[in-house]
Write a protein that holds these residues in place. Structure first.
Motif, PDB file in Angstrom:
ATOM      1  N   PHE A 149      20.471  13.716  -5.413  1.00 42.84           N
ATOM      2  CA  PHE A 149      18.975  13.200  -5.220  1.00 42.84           C
ATOM      3  C   PHE A 149      18.688  13.287  -6.916  1.00 42.84           C
ATOM      4  O   PHE A 149      17.924  12.669  -7.279  1.00 42.84           O
ATOM      5  N   LYS A 208      19.662  10.243  -8.582  1.00 43.70           N
ATOM      6  CA  LYS A 208      18.739   9.056  -8.369  1.00 43.70           C
ATOM      7  C   LYS A 208      17.371   9.110  -8.633  1.00 43.70           C
ATOM      8  O   LYS A 208      16.713   8.207  -9.038  1.00 43.70           O
ATOM      9  N   PHE A 209      16.893  10.238  -8.082  1.00 44.15           N
ATOM     10  CA  PHE A 209      15.351  10.388  -8.352  1.00 44.15           C
ATOM     11  C   PHE A 209      15.073  10.789  -9.874  1.00 44.15           C
ATOM     12  O   PHE A 209      14.068  10.128 -10.460  1.00 44.15           O
ATOM     13  N   LEU A 210      15.249  12.007  -9.888  1.00 45.81           N
ATOM     14  CA  LEU A 210      14.725  12.650 -11.453  1.00 45.81           C
ATOM     15  C   LEU A 210      15.264  11.847 -12.520  1.00 45.81           C
ATOM     16  O   LEU A 210      14.605  11.853 -13.741  1.00 45.81           O
ATOM     17  N   ASP A 265      14.227   6.452  -9.296  1.00 42.18           N
ATOM     18  CA  ASP A 265      14.126   5.792  -8.129  1.00 42.18           C
ATOM     19  C   ASP A 265      13.268   6.497  -7.107  1.00 42.18           C
ATOM     20  O   ASP A 265      13.983   7.377  -6.276  1.00 42.18           O
ATOM     21  N   ALA A 266      12.013   6.464  -6.904  1.00 41.22           N
ATOM     22  CA  ALA A 266      11.152   7.206  -6.167  1.00 41.22           C
ATOM     23  C   ALA A 266      11.350   6.606  -4.701  1.00 41.22           C
ATOM     24  O   ALA A 266      11.239   7.221  -3.767  1.00 41.22           O
ATOM     25  N   SER A 267      12.233   5.437  -4.320  1.00 37.65           N
ATOM     26  CA  SER A 267      12.292   4.982  -3.079  1.00 37.65           C
ATOM     27  C   SER A 267      13.190   5.922  -2.367  1.00 37.65           C
ATOM     28  O   SER A 267      13.434   5.613  -1.187  1.00 37.65           O
ATOM     29  N   VAL A 268      14.209   6.709  -2.882  1.00 36.85           N
ATOM     30  CA  VAL A 268      15.156   7.588  -2.535  1.00 36.85           C
ATOM     31  C   VAL A 268      14.328   8.723  -1.576  1.00 36.85           C
ATOM     32  O   VAL A 268      15.207   9.647  -1.025  1.00 36.85           O
ATOM     33  N   ILE A 269      13.228   9.094  -1.993  1.00 42.12           N
ATOM     34  CA  ILE A 269      12.561  10.502  -1.344  1.00 42.12           C
ATOM     35  C   ILE A 269      12.686  10.572   0.348  1.00 42.12           C
ATOM     36  O   ILE A 269      13.027  11.469   0.590  1.00 42.12           O
ATOM     37  N   TYR A 314      16.043  11.900   0.898  1.00 45.65           N
ATOM     38  CA  TYR A 314      16.479  13.375   0.922  1.00 45.65           C
ATOM     39  C   TYR A 314      15.305  14.460   1.366  1.00 45.65           C
ATOM     40  O   TYR A 314      16.042  15.533   1.248  1.00 45.65           O
ATOM     41  N   GLN A 331       4.082  12.714  -3.799  1.00 52.39           N
ATOM     42  CA  GLN A 331       3.719  11.231  -3.995  1.00 52.39           C
ATOM     43  C   GLN A 331       2.678  11.074  -4.925  1.00 52.39           C
ATOM     44  O   GLN A 331       2.102  10.593  -5.831  1.00 52.39           O
TER      45      GLN A 331
END
Length: 141
Positions: free
Chosen positions: A24, A27-29, A33-37, A40, A61
């Motif tokens: 997480f 990928k996100f931080l 990539d906010a699409s992975v929220i 997770y 969001q």
């Protein structure tokens, strides 16, 4: 930010939870990539202990939209440590918060293979000439 669940469970899932949370964060931080929220974070019942961000995926969001609208940049550039025990996984990272070189201390609680709670502390990293020793923020220079 000291409220919330404190019972450590799922000791047999420590390694799995650490890999999950590291994915997480990467990928996100780090990756942005906010699409992975949704993959997770729990869709219902996610608790955000940062007093400036509302609970739930919607609160996260909204915070991201606020940061973007107000040009408050944050970026993670390196993950230094991912210790953990059972359902609790802290991550120690560094990056930039509003243009300031910073350390990010994130603590996640995993429940049913999703992030159920999040706590965080952000701390500026002083310039090298301000250090009281040569250990550096992460125990190395």
């Amino acid at each position: 930010m000291i409220d919330g669940t404190t019972t450590i469970t799922d000791l047999d899932k420590t390694a799995e939870n650490k890999l999950f949370i590291q994915g997480f964060v990467e990928k996100f931080l780090v990756g942005g990539d906010a699409s992975v929220i949704p993959a997770y974070i729990k869709a219902h019942g996610y608790v955000q202990h940062n007093p400036h961000i509302a609970d739930g995926v919607e609160g996260l969001q909204q915070a991201l939209a606020y940061f973007a609208a107000n040009k408050i940049g944050f970026s993670y550039s390196a993950i230094h440590k991912v210790p953990g025990e059972g359902n609790f996984v802290p991550v120690i990272s560094e990056g930039q918060m509003a243009g300031v070189h910073s350390t990010f201390y994130d603590l996640f609680r995993v429940e049913d293979a999703k992030i159920a709670e999040h706590w965080d502390v952000i701390e500026a990293i002083p310039a090298v000439d301000k250090w009281e020793n040569q250990n550096g923020k992460f125990g190395f220079r």
